[in-house]
Design a protein around this motif. Sequence first.
Motif, PDB file in Angstrom:
ATOM      1  N   LYS A 110      -9.295   2.082   2.920  1.00 37.87           N
ATOM      2  CA  LYS A 110      -9.327   3.519   2.641  1.00 37.87           C
ATOM      3  C   LYS A 110      -9.834   4.298   3.845  1.00 37.87           C
ATOM      4  CE  LYS A 110     -12.661   5.530   0.424  1.00 37.87           C
ATOM      5  NZ  LYS A 110     -13.626   5.973  -0.609  1.00 37.87           N
ATOM      6  N   ILE A 161      -6.191  10.527  -0.730  1.00 39.32           N
ATOM      7  CA  ILE A 161      -6.377   9.119  -0.376  1.00 39.32           C
ATOM      8  C   ILE A 161      -7.581   8.552  -1.126  1.00 39.32           C
ATOM      9  CG2 ILE A 161      -7.006   7.546   1.506  1.00 39.32           C
ATOM     10  CD1 ILE A 161      -5.334   9.334   3.370  1.00 39.32           C
ATOM     11  N   SER A 199      -0.092   3.938   2.907  1.00 39.29           N
ATOM     12  CA  SER A 199       0.215   3.652   4.313  1.00 39.29           C
ATOM     13  C   SER A 199       1.563   2.986   4.512  1.00 39.29           C
ATOM     14  CB  SER A 199      -0.863   2.740   4.898  1.00 39.29           C
ATOM     15  OG  SER A 199      -0.830   1.464   4.263  1.00 39.29           O
ATOM     16  N   GLU A 248      -7.277   4.681   6.464  1.00 37.24           N
ATOM     17  CA  GLU A 248      -6.238   5.650   6.118  1.00 37.24           C
ATOM     18  C   GLU A 248      -6.750   7.086   6.223  1.00 37.24           C
ATOM     19  OE1 GLU A 248      -3.134   4.777   5.815  1.00 37.24           O
ATOM     20  OE2 GLU A 248      -3.879   2.748   6.172  1.00 37.24           O
ATOM     21  N   ASP A 282       0.860  -1.178   0.000  1.00 36.32           N
ATOM     22  CA  ASP A 282       0.000   0.000   0.000  1.00 36.32           C
ATOM     23  C   ASP A 282       0.898   1.229   0.000  1.00 36.32           C
ATOM     24  OD1 ASP A 282      -1.693   2.163   0.723  1.00 36.32           O
ATOM     25  OD2 ASP A 282      -3.141   0.746   1.556  1.00 36.32           O
TER      26      ASP A 282
END
Length: 345
Positions: A200, A317, A31, A203, A28
């Motif tokens: 998502k 994001i 992150s 985050e 990812d």
Amino acid sequence: MIISWNTDPSKGTFAPGSTKYSSYYQYDTVSHKFVRIRLELGRTESNGETMIIYDNDRAVGFSDIDFIEEEQEYPDSDFSIDEATGEVLLRGVPLSQTPQPGYNVVDMSPGDTVPHFGNSVSNSADTHFPEGIQNKHLGVLANEAILGEKGIALTSSAASGAELSAVLKGQVARVVGKPFNEITNEDLLKTLQRQVAQIKQNEILPSKENINSSLEEADGLIDSIKEQITDEGMVPTEEFSKSYSNFIEKYMNANAAVESGIAVKSAMEEFQAAKNQLMNESKTIEAAYYNNLETQLNNTNTAVDAAVADATTWENIDLEYENLEKANSIEEYEAEIGVEETEVL
């Protein structure tokens, strides 16, 4: 965004009966969470089990240099991590961030002085999994590891390919909620997208919490101004009254945007503009009342500007995961993360 790739421990020599099954990697880039699903059987080291390996903060890079072969030329001290970007650096120069067939994987964690050198990225022809297992199944398990923030051991190193296949199928069935042989591509896509949506949201959460704190600061200013008018005798100018009413309106819009998760950045930018207007018009009120509000005005000024920055992070994001959430098929989903299906054994 999520990127993925496979590696081939057989180095192109996989043959029927081999248990040097490929690894599945998922990273990812938002992150820096990292998953490796190691499926190679027969490893002789003490931790040679097949396993899902999870790391909460990992830097990843790719190079056409075989650092295992070139160990003398490239000692561990040549590798570091750029604190600003999270990229792996080789002698201060960032490695590629794009997995390409033939490129070797380098990964390391912040604070580590010893990088891990993986096998080279494989193409679909050199990617081999246990019977019935494909990338789409391993993607479900990798997402689950990210959500649960932990890896698991799958089988002992001495297990058979059939035993490993059975364990993997059982894990996929557990996550999807159906017997493995009943799982369709539609089921897998729905599961993957549900997982991505939760990844998502996880985050986004820090930005959302920061924005809510900023809105609380603004709420305090609204109450303070109201108190000055109703209890302390402040007579605001017409311009200040208009800007105060507009500030309240944009504050309510900002709260609604955070609640819905829609158009958060634009709502925060409009709120920031209303804040700037209020700050300017606050200079028209009597000095004594301004002095009573000065600390709250300054705190709100700082908080709302920070909220715009957090809203920008939130929107970025959102965009990183948008294509995965909107994929219409497994093929679209996998194309977005950079893998393709292999032949089913």
